[in-house]
Motif scaffolding. Structure first.
Motif, mmCIF file in Angstrom:
data_model
loop_
_atom_site.group_PDB
_atom_site.id
_atom_site.type_symbol
_atom_site.label_atom_id
_atom_site.label_comp_id
_atom_site.label_asym_id
_atom_site.label_seq_id
_atom_site.Cartn_x
_atom_site.Cartn_y
_atom_site.Cartn_z
ATOM 1 N N LYS A 1 -54.018 42.824 -41.918
ATOM 2 C CA LYS A 1 -53.972 42.386 -40.522
ATOM 3 C C LYS A 1 -54.435 43.476 -39.571
ATOM 4 O O LYS A 1 -54.832 43.194 -38.453
ATOM 5 C CB LYS A 1 -52.581 41.893 -40.188
ATOM 6 C CG LYS A 1 -52.256 40.637 -40.991
ATOM 7 C CD LYS A 1 -50.978 39.996 -40.588
ATOM 8 C CE LYS A 1 -50.765 38.724 -41.415
ATOM 9 N NZ LYS A 1 -49.454 38.157 -41.211
ATOM 10 N N LYS A 2 -54.393 44.741 -40.030
ATOM 11 C CA LYS A 2 -54.958 45.865 -39.278
ATOM 12 C C LYS A 2 -55.294 46.957 -40.283
ATOM 13 O O LYS A 2 -54.787 46.951 -41.407
ATOM 14 C CB LYS A 2 -53.999 46.349 -38.189
ATOM 15 C CG LYS A 2 -52.700 46.915 -38.691
ATOM 16 C CD LYS A 2 -51.855 47.365 -37.515
ATOM 17 C CE LYS A 2 -50.612 48.088 -38.026
ATOM 18 N NZ LYS A 2 -49.796 48.611 -36.957
ATOM 19 N N PRO A 3 -56.167 47.894 -39.914
ATOM 20 C CA PRO A 3 -56.549 48.951 -40.853
ATOM 21 C C PRO A 3 -55.331 49.750 -41.320
ATOM 22 O O PRO A 3 -54.397 49.997 -40.554
ATOM 23 C CB PRO A 3 -57.498 49.831 -40.039
ATOM 24 C CG PRO A 3 -58.015 48.933 -38.957
ATOM 25 C CD PRO A 3 -56.882 47.989 -38.642
ATOM 26 N N LEU A 4 -55.354 50.137 -42.589
ATOM 27 C CA LEU A 4 -54.265 50.934 -43.152
ATOM 28 C C LEU A 4 -54.459 52.396 -42.783
ATOM 29 O O LEU A 4 -55.582 52.900 -42.797
ATOM 30 C CB LEU A 4 -54.241 50.788 -44.670
ATOM 31 C CG LEU A 4 -54.057 49.382 -45.219
ATOM 32 C CD1 LEU A 4 -54.068 49.402 -46.736
ATOM 33 C CD2 LEU A 4 -52.780 48.760 -44.708
ATOM 34 N N THR A 5 -53.369 53.070 -42.486
ATOM 35 C CA THR A 5 -53.412 54.479 -42.141
ATOM 36 C C THR A 5 -52.750 55.279 -43.255
ATOM 37 O O THR A 5 -51.561 55.083 -43.541
ATOM 38 C CB THR A 5 -52.667 54.730 -40.808
ATOM 39 O OG1 THR A 5 -53.243 53.917 -39.792
ATOM 40 C CG2 THR A 5 -52.740 56.191 -40.416
ATOM 41 N N ILE A 6 -53.522 56.145 -43.898
ATOM 42 C CA ILE A 6 -52.976 56.982 -44.964
ATOM 43 C C ILE A 6 -51.835 57.819 -44.390
ATOM 44 O O ILE A 6 -51.955 58.403 -43.319
ATOM 45 C CB ILE A 6 -54.074 57.861 -45.582
ATOM 46 C CG1 ILE A 6 -55.088 56.966 -46.299
ATOM 47 C CG2 ILE A 6 -53.487 58.896 -46.533
ATOM 48 C CD1 ILE A 6 -56.315 57.672 -46.798
#
Length: 148
Positions: free
Chosen positions: A115-120
């Motif tokens: 649903k939104k970009p993943l943040t490491i």
């Protein structure tokens, strides 16, 4: 010496909190070491974790749910000679008084439609649903493709 104890007293709650973010249990099952592979764009992401069953009967993991993705499916990598394929499975059985690892090259979860970009370095809440009606909420770390 006094200073060391003071540092330990301050650091201990933070260490325990960080551990609890990656291990969750309810009843007989414990979920630990949960992480999701961050992938670019709309590429599906893999999910990995360990399940431990402290009961004297096997328990099935039936499904996984998270608000972070539009879809989460249980998969197993099956090899035949020099080829491998991913196969969707309806459940994964955690043996009585045993463990089951979801790891690259074996059982895993395919998370699709982020649903939104993943943040490491961030975490994603995930709900694990079992055949005995048990549900466990856990936090899964977002890591790079190497699992770091």
């Amino acid at each position: 010496m006094r200073r060391t104890f003071r540092h330990l007293a301050v650091a201990a709650p933070f260490a325990l909190a960080s551990l609890s973010a990656f291990a969750a249990s309810s009843g007989a099952i414990t979920v630990s070491d949960c992480w999701i592979r961050s992938m670019p764009g709309d590429t599906p992401s893999g999910g990995y974790f360990k399940l431990a069953n402290a009961s004297n009967k096997s328990i099935d993991l039936d499904s996984i749910d998270t608000e972070a993705f539009g879809m989460a499916m249980l998969h197993q990598t099956q090899s035949s000679g020099s080829t491998s394929k991913m196969v969707m499975v309806d459940k994964a059985t955690v043996p009585a008084n045993g463990t089951l690892a979801f790891a690259p090259g074996g059982y895993h979860v395919m998370f699709e439609k982020a649903k939104k970009p993943l943040t490491i370095g961030s975490t994603i809440p995930v709900t694990f649903k079992f055949g005995d009606g048990e549900k466990i909420d856990a936090q899964c770390a977002v890591k790079n493709a190497a699992g770091q």
